[in-house]
Write an enzyme that holds these catalytic residues in place. Structure first.
Site, PDB file in Angstrom:
ATOM      1  N   CYS A   1       0.760  -1.396   0.108  1.00  6.85           N
ATOM      2  CA  CYS A   1       0.005  -0.058  -0.061  1.00  6.85           C
ATOM      3  C   CYS A   1       0.874   1.348   0.014  1.00  6.85           C
ATOM      4  O   CYS A   1       0.029   2.605  -0.185  1.00  6.85           O
ATOM      5  CB  CYS A   1      -0.990  -0.099   1.107  1.00  6.85           C
ATOM      6  SG  CYS A   1      -2.080  -1.140   1.059  1.00  6.85           S
TER       7      CYS A   1
ATOM      8  N   HIS B   1      -3.048   7.510   3.782  1.00  6.58           N
ATOM      9  CA  HIS B   1      -3.525   6.238   3.066  1.00  6.58           C
ATOM     10  C   HIS B   1      -4.960   5.870   3.653  1.00  6.58           C
ATOM     11  O   HIS B   1      -4.913   5.854   4.918  1.00  6.58           O
ATOM     12  CB  HIS B   1      -2.545   5.044   3.320  1.00  6.58           C
ATOM     13  CG  HIS B   1      -3.067   3.723   3.014  1.00  6.58           C
ATOM     14  ND1 HIS B   1      -3.699   3.569   1.625  1.00  6.58           N
ATOM     15  CD2 HIS B   1      -2.834   2.482   3.434  1.00  6.58           C
ATOM     16  CE1 HIS B   1      -4.047   2.284   1.595  1.00  6.58           C
ATOM     17  NE2 HIS B   1      -3.674   1.505   2.728  1.00  6.58           N
TER      18      HIS B   1
ATOM     19  N   ASN C   1     -10.128   0.253   1.512  1.00  7.09           N
ATOM     20  CA  ASN C   1      -8.822   0.462   1.260  1.00  7.09           C
ATOM     21  C   ASN C   1      -8.558   0.038  -0.145  1.00  7.09           C
ATOM     22  O   ASN C   1      -8.582  -1.212  -0.412  1.00  7.09           O
ATOM     23  CB  ASN C   1      -7.992  -0.599   2.242  1.00  7.09           C
ATOM     24  CG  ASN C   1      -6.650  -0.570   2.189  1.00  7.09           C
ATOM     25  OD1 ASN C   1      -6.036   0.106   1.291  1.00  7.09           O
ATOM     26  ND2 ASN C   1      -5.903  -0.969   3.221  1.00  7.09           N
TER      27      ASN C   1
HETATM   28  N1  ACO Z   1     -17.395  -8.844  11.238  1.00  7.40           N
HETATM   29  C1  ACO Z   1     -17.585  -9.111  12.513  1.00  7.40           C
HETATM   30  N2  ACO Z   1     -16.630  -9.391  13.495  1.00  7.40           N
HETATM   31  C2  ACO Z   1     -15.604  -9.492  12.913  1.00  7.40           C
HETATM   32  C3  ACO Z   1     -15.005  -9.143  11.487  1.00  7.40           C
HETATM   33  C4  ACO Z   1     -16.004  -8.586  10.864  1.00  7.40           C
HETATM   34  N3  ACO Z   1     -15.995  -8.403   9.516  1.00  7.40           N
HETATM   35  N4  ACO Z   1     -13.533  -9.128  11.466  1.00  7.40           N
HETATM   36  C5  ACO Z   1     -13.275  -9.637  12.567  1.00  7.40           C
HETATM   37  N5  ACO Z   1     -14.285  -9.734  13.594  1.00  7.40           N
HETATM   38  C6  ACO Z   1     -14.307 -10.086  14.791  1.00  7.40           C
HETATM   39  C7  ACO Z   1     -12.938 -11.084  15.114  1.00  7.40           C
HETATM   40  O1  ACO Z   1     -13.046 -12.128  15.064  1.00  7.40           O
HETATM   41  C8  ACO Z   1     -12.862 -10.715  16.770  1.00  7.40           C
HETATM   42  O2  ACO Z   1     -13.510 -11.657  17.335  1.00  7.40           O
HETATM   43  P1  ACO Z   1     -13.204 -12.344  18.791  1.00  7.40           P
HETATM   44  O3  ACO Z   1     -12.741 -11.160  19.602  1.00  7.40           O
HETATM   45  O4  ACO Z   1     -14.372 -13.219  19.058  1.00  7.40           O
HETATM   46  O5  ACO Z   1     -12.060 -13.126  18.508  1.00  7.40           O
HETATM   47  C9  ACO Z   1     -13.517  -9.229  16.811  1.00  7.40           C
HETATM   48  O6  ACO Z   1     -14.013  -9.112  15.661  1.00  7.40           O
HETATM   49  C10 ACO Z   1     -12.509  -8.216  17.025  1.00  7.40           C
HETATM   50  O7  ACO Z   1     -11.606  -8.475  16.082  1.00  7.40           O
HETATM   51  P2  ACO Z   1     -10.270  -7.556  16.340  1.00  7.40           P
HETATM   52  O8  ACO Z   1      -9.358  -7.963  15.053  1.00  7.40           O
HETATM   53  O9  ACO Z   1      -9.583  -7.296  17.577  1.00  7.40           O
HETATM   54  O10 ACO Z   1     -10.766  -6.069  15.838  1.00  7.40           O
HETATM   55  P3  ACO Z   1     -10.139  -4.735  15.734  1.00  7.40           P
HETATM   56  O11 ACO Z   1     -10.848  -3.962  16.404  1.00  7.40           O
HETATM   57  O12 ACO Z   1      -8.490  -4.845  15.850  1.00  7.40           O
HETATM   58  O13 ACO Z   1     -10.269  -4.290  14.129  1.00  7.40           O
HETATM   59  C11 ACO Z   1      -9.438  -4.382  11.847  1.00  7.40           C
HETATM   60  C12 ACO Z   1      -9.922  -5.101  13.062  1.00  7.40           C
HETATM   61  C13 ACO Z   1     -10.577  -3.417  11.303  1.00  7.40           C
HETATM   62  C14 ACO Z   1      -8.829  -5.362  10.718  1.00  7.40           C
HETATM   63  C15 ACO Z   1      -8.192  -3.423  12.488  1.00  7.40           C
HETATM   64  O14 ACO Z   1      -7.372  -4.367  13.169  1.00  7.40           O
HETATM   65  C16 ACO Z   1      -7.190  -2.925  11.415  1.00  7.40           C
HETATM   66  O15 ACO Z   1      -7.920  -1.956  10.650  1.00  7.40           O
HETATM   67  N6  ACO Z   1      -5.900  -3.189  11.247  1.00  7.40           N
HETATM   68  C17 ACO Z   1      -5.276  -2.561  10.512  1.00  7.40           C
HETATM   69  C18 ACO Z   1      -5.428  -3.011   8.734  1.00  7.40           C
HETATM   70  C19 ACO Z   1      -4.770  -2.341   7.836  1.00  7.40           C
HETATM   71  O16 ACO Z   1      -4.781  -0.929   8.009  1.00  7.40           O
HETATM   72  N7  ACO Z   1      -4.388  -3.122   6.710  1.00  7.40           N
HETATM   73  C20 ACO Z   1      -3.952  -2.510   5.611  1.00  7.40           C
HETATM   74  C21 ACO Z   1      -2.567  -2.418   5.470  1.00  7.40           C
HETATM   75  S1  ACO Z   1      -2.159  -1.581   4.028  1.00  7.40           S
HETATM   76  C22 ACO Z   1      -1.731  -2.831   2.716  1.00  7.40           C
HETATM   77  O17 ACO Z   1      -0.320  -2.804   2.569  1.00  7.40           O
HETATM   78  C23 ACO Z   1      -2.658  -3.882   2.203  1.00  7.40           C
END
Ligand code: ACO
Length: 329
Positions: free
Chosen positions: A115, A256, A286
């Site tokens: 990204c 980003h 994203n």
């Molecule tokens: N719908 C419902 N529940 C979900 C979903 C979903 N789509 N996805 C995950 N959950 C659940 C998980 O299973 C977890 O359940 P559990 O507690 O029973 O295990 C719970 O929600 C919480 O999950 P977390 O991963 O702790 O959620 P978090 O608040 O951290 O948010 C997220 C997750 C949105 C992915 C966040 O961590 C994030 O944005 N991370 C950065 C990602 C990013 O920026 N990536 C791009 C990089 S750029 C590139 O190079 C591609």
């Protein structure tokens, strides 16, 4: 002697027609609009048609940028495409794109920095012009990330979208600052946190890799989130300090577009008010390398970037990599 200044001459974007809302995703995944929008800020994304590849979206954006600059493809000296969803492992997506826009004979190559790729591509394009190796450079971020997604994995499927954005770079006029400079970096200790495991020389495509769903993007969201909240503000601060600017000089911050909570955390650390931050991830999700150029295009169209505006762009992603660019619009 200082290198000649290089500026952004024009820009253009293209996103697929098809809009997929959170509610639509909730029909096939155990998720909800409430979860996706509250955890990420995303409400909908664009998804490419089956026949559309990254170079198709990128070529449409590139044509708009060339038209806006009043340039034909033959007037380009170089094409650089940043993407993580290349048309194919090789040849370069830039080669396909060159064919689509009729840029016969123009050198073309890809930048692969996930990204952050668009910022790296911008740095490369600027360096070619500053070094006198090129006069007009087309820099494109083009993605069909939806092809890299495991649509049964709710933790990644809800976050990404498709699209493309393009800029044309060229020499600045006397007295113009143009692209001021960059802060680029990479933390190789994080390579395993975000990757597409198979299909390369480490783990070639085999029936087992297909059966094991190893050809899809895998992410440790929590760790990437931690990395991003640390690195975005730090990189933005470094590029400002390096070129003797203060955060109060910034007219528009274009980060980003991965997660609104990452952007909000960076804004808080930087002390930037919402009116000086551009976001559109509610509509696109994203789009990886395309997110910053799409934002630039929309910000300019909305009158939030005007001639002379100081714009600060910061990208981050797999690598784990980051990059900031400071530019005078
Ligand atoms: N719908 C419902 N529940 C979900 C979903 C979903 N789509 N996805 C995950 N959950 C659940 C998980 O299973 C977890 O359940 P559990 O507690 O029973 O295990 C719970 O929600 C919480 O999950 P977390 O991963 O702790 O959620 P978090 O608040 O951290 O948010 C997220 C997750 C949105 C992915 C966040 O961590 C994030 O944005 N991370 C950065 C990602 C990013 O920026 N990536 C791009 C990089 S750029 C590139 O190079 C591609």
């Amino acid at each position: 002697m200082a290198a000649p200044a290089v500026k952004i001459l024009s820009w253009g974007t293209h996103v697929p027609e098809r809009v997929v809302t959170n509610d639509e995703l909730s029909l096939s995944l155990d998720t909800s609009d409430e979860w996706i929008s509250s955890r990420s800020g995303i409400r909908e994304r664009r998804i490419a048609d089956d026949g559309e590849a990254a170079s198709d979206l990128g070529a449409a954006a590139a044509k708009k940028a060339l038209d806006a600059a009043g340039l034909g493809p033959a007037q380009l000296d170089l094409i650089i495409v940043a993407s993580l969803s290349h048309d194919a492992p090789f040849p370069a997506t830039a080669s396909y794109l060159a064919g689509r826009i009729g840029a016969d004979g123009v050198p073309a190559f890809d930048v692969s920095a996930a990204c952050t790729g668009f910022i790296y591509a911008l740095a490369a394009g600027r360096a070619f012009v500053a070094a006198g190796q090129a006069t007009r450079v087309l820099v494109v971020g083009a993605e069909v990330v939806s092809r890299m997604i495991d649509w049964s994995d709710r933790s990644t499927a809800v976050l990404f979208g498709d699209g493309a954005g393009a800029l044309v770079l060229g020499p600045a006029a006397a007295g113009e600052e143009g692209i001021i400079g960059f802060d680029l970096g990479n933390e190789p200790s994080g390579t395993e946190l975000l990757k597409l495991p198979a299909g390369g020389s480490r783990l070639p495509a085999r029936p087992e890799t297909v059966a094991g769903r190893q050809h899809y993007l895998k992410m440790n969201g929590r760790e990437v989130f931690r990395f991003a909240t640390r690195v975005v503000a730090a990189s933005a601060q470094r590029v400002l300090a390096k070129y003797d600017y203060d955060v109060s000089d910034v007219d528009l911050f274009v980060p980003h577009q991965a997660n609104i909570r990452i952007i909000d955390a960076a804004a808080r650390k930087l002390g930037l008010p919402p009116e000086r931050i551009f976001t559109n991830l509610d509509r696109y999700g994203n789009t990886s390398c395309a997110s910053i150029p799409i934002c630039l295009d929309e910000a300019a169209a909305a009158g939030r970037l005007e001639r002379g505006s100081l714009v600060l762009m910061t990208g981050f992603g797999a690598g784990l990599s980051w990059g900031s660019c400071l530019a005078r619009w």
